[in-house]
Design an enzyme around this catalytic site. Sequence first.
Site, mmCIF file in Angstrom:
data_model
loop_
_atom_site.group_PDB
_atom_site.id
_atom_site.type_symbol
_atom_site.label_atom_id
_atom_site.label_comp_id
_atom_site.label_asym_id
_atom_site.label_seq_id
_atom_site.Cartn_x
_atom_site.Cartn_y
_atom_site.Cartn_z
ATOM 1 N N HIS A 18 27.155 69.175 -6.391
ATOM 2 C CA HIS A 18 26.072 70.099 -6.732
ATOM 3 C C HIS A 18 25.294 69.521 -7.911
ATOM 4 O O HIS A 18 25.879 68.959 -8.837
ATOM 5 C CB HIS A 18 26.664 71.463 -7.093
ATOM 6 C CG HIS A 18 25.641 72.519 -7.332
ATOM 7 N ND1 HIS A 18 24.927 72.604 -8.511
ATOM 8 C CD2 HIS A 18 25.206 73.547 -6.557
ATOM 9 C CE1 HIS A 18 24.094 73.633 -8.447
ATOM 10 N NE2 HIS A 18 24.243 74.224 -7.266
ATOM 11 N N ASP A 20 23.857 70.639 -10.625
ATOM 12 C CA ASP A 20 24.273 71.047 -11.967
ATOM 13 C C ASP A 20 25.601 70.402 -12.354
ATOM 14 O O ASP A 20 25.823 70.039 -13.512
ATOM 15 C CB ASP A 20 24.395 72.572 -12.055
ATOM 16 C CG ASP A 20 23.059 73.276 -11.927
ATOM 17 O OD1 ASP A 20 22.030 72.686 -12.309
ATOM 18 O OD2 ASP A 20 23.035 74.416 -11.427
ATOM 19 N N LYS A 21 26.489 70.261 -11.387
ATOM 20 C CA LYS A 21 27.784 69.658 -11.678
ATOM 21 C C LYS A 21 27.686 68.143 -11.845
ATOM 22 O O LYS A 21 28.470 67.543 -12.584
ATOM 23 C CB LYS A 21 28.783 70.024 -10.582
ATOM 24 C CG LYS A 21 29.368 71.408 -10.754
ATOM 25 C CD LYS A 21 30.294 71.429 -11.944
ATOM 26 C CE LYS A 21 30.140 72.689 -12.752
ATOM 27 N NZ LYS A 21 30.704 72.576 -14.093
ATOM 28 N N GLU A 46 23.282 66.075 -23.189
ATOM 29 C CA GLU A 46 22.708 66.887 -22.124
ATOM 30 C C GLU A 46 22.136 65.969 -21.042
ATOM 31 O O GLU A 46 21.573 64.920 -21.344
ATOM 32 C CB GLU A 46 21.580 67.776 -22.664
ATOM 33 C CG GLU A 46 21.926 68.541 -23.930
ATOM 34 C CD GLU A 46 22.832 69.721 -23.684
ATOM 35 O OE1 GLU A 46 23.002 70.083 -22.502
ATOM 36 O OE2 GLU A 46 23.358 70.281 -24.659
ATOM 37 N N GLU A 59 22.400 64.425 -28.999
ATOM 38 C CA GLU A 59 22.684 63.831 -30.303
ATOM 39 C C GLU A 59 24.086 63.241 -30.297
ATOM 40 O O GLU A 59 25.046 63.950 -29.982
ATOM 41 C CB GLU A 59 22.572 64.871 -31.423
ATOM 42 C CG GLU A 59 21.190 65.517 -31.546
ATOM 43 C CD GLU A 59 20.929 66.574 -30.491
ATOM 44 O OE1 GLU A 59 19.820 66.555 -29.902
ATOM 45 O OE2 GLU A 59 21.824 67.384 -30.235
ATOM 46 N N LYS A 164 28.767 74.662 -1.749
ATOM 47 C CA LYS A 164 29.018 75.875 -2.534
ATOM 48 C C LYS A 164 29.964 76.791 -1.759
ATOM 49 O O LYS A 164 30.040 76.739 -0.534
ATOM 50 C CB LYS A 164 27.704 76.633 -2.804
ATOM 51 C CG LYS A 164 26.632 75.825 -3.492
ATOM 52 C CD LYS A 164 25.344 76.614 -3.657
ATOM 53 C CE LYS A 164 25.445 77.613 -4.787
ATOM 54 N NZ LYS A 164 24.120 78.236 -5.081
ATOM 55 N N PHE A 229 21.592 72.239 6.253
ATOM 56 C CA PHE A 229 21.686 71.908 4.829
ATOM 57 C C PHE A 229 21.753 70.377 4.713
ATOM 58 O O PHE A 229 22.759 69.812 4.337
ATOM 59 C CB PHE A 229 22.928 72.574 4.227
ATOM 60 C CG PHE A 229 23.096 72.418 2.732
ATOM 61 C CD1 PHE A 229 22.124 71.850 1.923
ATOM 62 C CD2 PHE A 229 24.273 72.848 2.123
ATOM 63 C CE1 PHE A 229 22.301 71.713 0.557
ATOM 64 C CE2 PHE A 229 24.468 72.718 0.759
ATOM 65 C CZ PHE A 229 23.474 72.147 -0.026
ATOM 66 N N ASP A 237 17.509 70.266 -5.476
ATOM 67 C CA ASP A 237 17.344 71.065 -6.694
ATOM 68 C C ASP A 237 17.592 70.180 -7.906
ATOM 69 O O ASP A 237 18.504 69.343 -7.889
ATOM 70 C CB ASP A 237 18.335 72.234 -6.749
ATOM 71 C CG ASP A 237 17.960 73.378 -5.830
ATOM 72 O OD1 ASP A 237 16.896 73.975 -6.053
ATOM 73 O OD2 ASP A 237 18.725 73.667 -4.904
ATOM 74 N N ALA A 238 16.827 70.401 -8.958
ATOM 75 C CA ALA A 238 17.130 69.732 -10.222
ATOM 76 C C ALA A 238 18.442 70.285 -10.775
ATOM 77 O O ALA A 238 18.773 71.455 -10.571
ATOM 78 C CB ALA A 238 16.002 69.948 -11.229
ATOM 79 N N ARG A 243 24.600 74.712 -16.732
ATOM 80 C CA ARG A 243 23.989 75.817 -15.994
ATOM 81 C C ARG A 243 24.973 76.504 -15.052
ATOM 82 O O ARG A 243 24.594 77.403 -14.302
ATOM 83 C CB ARG A 243 22.770 75.311 -15.214
ATOM 84 C CG ARG A 243 21.800 76.427 -14.854
ATOM 85 C CD ARG A 243 20.416 75.938 -14.524
ATOM 86 N NE ARG A 243 20.406 74.996 -13.419
ATOM 87 C CZ ARG A 243 19.281 74.455 -12.944
ATOM 88 N NH1 ARG A 243 18.121 74.765 -13.490
ATOM 89 N NH2 ARG A 243 19.329 73.594 -11.938
ATOM 90 N N LYS A 244 26.231 76.091 -15.080
ATOM 91 C CA LYS A 244 27.231 76.744 -14.228
ATOM 92 C C LYS A 244 28.392 77.251 -15.096
ATOM 93 O O LYS A 244 29.562 77.058 -14.778
ATOM 94 C CB LYS A 244 27.748 75.758 -13.179
ATOM 95 C CG LYS A 244 26.754 75.546 -12.044
ATOM 96 C CD LYS A 244 26.621 76.778 -11.173
ATOM 97 C CE LYS A 244 25.572 76.615 -10.074
ATOM 98 N NZ LYS A 244 24.198 76.698 -10.584
ATOM 99 N N LYS A 264 30.111 68.132 -24.924
ATOM 100 C CA LYS A 264 30.346 68.494 -26.321
ATOM 101 C C LYS A 264 31.721 68.012 -26.775
ATOM 102 O O LYS A 264 32.732 68.305 -26.122
ATOM 103 C CB LYS A 264 30.259 70.010 -26.506
ATOM 104 C CG LYS A 264 28.877 70.579 -26.230
ATOM 105 C CD LYS A 264 28.852 72.085 -26.401
ATOM 106 C CE LYS A 264 27.464 72.641 -26.104
ATOM 107 N NZ LYS A 264 27.428 74.123 -26.189
ATOM 108 N N LYS A 268 32.834 71.061 -31.523
ATOM 109 C CA LYS A 268 31.987 72.165 -31.093
ATOM 110 C C LYS A 268 32.892 73.282 -30.578
ATOM 111 O O LYS A 268 33.529 73.156 -29.536
ATOM 112 C CB LYS A 268 31.029 71.736 -29.985
ATOM 113 C CG LYS A 268 29.786 71.007 -30.477
ATOM 114 C CD LYS A 268 30.064 69.613 -30.926
ATOM 115 C CE LYS A 268 28.756 68.863 -31.205
ATOM 116 N NZ LYS A 268 29.031 67.520 -31.782
ATOM 117 N N ASP A 270 32.217 75.955 -29.200
ATOM 118 C CA ASP A 270 31.866 76.443 -27.865
ATOM 119 C C ASP A 270 32.907 75.989 -26.850
ATOM 120 O O ASP A 270 33.269 76.731 -25.934
ATOM 121 C CB ASP A 270 30.502 75.877 -27.432
ATOM 122 C CG ASP A 270 29.341 76.683 -27.961
ATOM 123 O OD1 ASP A 270 29.546 77.831 -28.358
ATOM 124 O OD2 ASP A 270 28.222 76.145 -27.985
#
Length: 384
Positions: A18, A20-21, A46, A59, A164, A229, A237-238, A243-244, A264, A268, A270
């Site tokens: 996918h 995003d992955k 990123e 960074e 998916k 598909f 898709d970009a 985003r997941k 990260k 971090k 997060d």
Amino acid sequence: MSKLKNFLFTSESVTEGHPDKIADQISDAILDAIMADDPNGRVACETMVTTGMAFVAGEITTTTYVHIPDIVRKTIREIGYNRAKYGFDCDTCAVINAIDKQSPDIAMGVDTGGAGDQGLMFGFACNETREFMPAPIALAHRLVRRLTDIRKQGNVDYLRPDGKSQVSVEYRDGKPHRIEAIVLAAQHSDSVTTKRLRDDLTELVIKHVVPEHMLDANTKYHINATGKFVIGGPQGDAGLTGRKIIVDTYGGWAPHGGGAFSGKDPTKVDRSATYMARYIAKNLVAAGVANEITVQLAYAIGVADPVSILIDTHNDSTDLSAKSLEHAVRDIFPLTPKGIIDHLKLRRPIFKQTAAYGHFGRDENGFTWELTDMVDAIKAALKI
């Protein structure tokens, strides 16, 4: 989660192909390459992928050197996008590098052992599956992992990397009872018929991983529901790092603090504090404190100790007060960024494997936050 007794709940997952992955895995592959040679490197990486292009930004401050285009292309190749006819080709896509160094203002607080940012992090565990995860997300992950396995093993020659899943579970009396619906979408070549694809995915994927007793005559199946598909991955898709985040955690069942994980380094919070929150919740459930537990930790930038801790047993029958649970957690678990990093052994190149199929519920090497090695200490502290 709501204390409803009878309800439907749905979670989704996606394959490593996918878009995003793909972005998440590239970001974590770069992190791993730096951590392998410079465990103290600071990384906030990123990635964005689209047709014919991978764009890397962020960074990074490190004493080592890594060749980012090579890492990007290797990651894309391993996922399976290695031919132009798949819509994305590891060897011919453009790789754009826009990495800068970390702000010295942030470093001032992190270098002294403080958190790399403010934020709130959640961890969750429940005893309804072997993974200590909610059933909908556990089943959704199993489906896409199996989909990828049969593609990479060559069981079917028409599958492509994107895909998916979505699983709707019916709960009765608060427990998973049956599956109401399964949604499965698999990128494929133009040569396969829709009937063959649906038959294959039913037999080789769904029936292989979903417990038979949870399927019945009323279970609905939506396999490649549009019928086609072929165009998928970054051509369809970009994709963007982070985003997941619901796929990465608990499928929407438990709260999410909002911060993404991939790319990260463990300073971090997060990432590292979310891993610790899961570790705490899982050990508390494994110790029998409650059937499900949510843990919240919150931090301020440059400050080592959390500014707040919440241990929520969801009104489960327990004689333990919230205050006694908090005291026990503070005594047993290290909660400063340095303490978390050291205890969970996070200064290692272990992160790329987390970037697909969820960060939690996985009994694999490197997933130290999934261990239940603190159960005895919890029982002793709480006298249970």
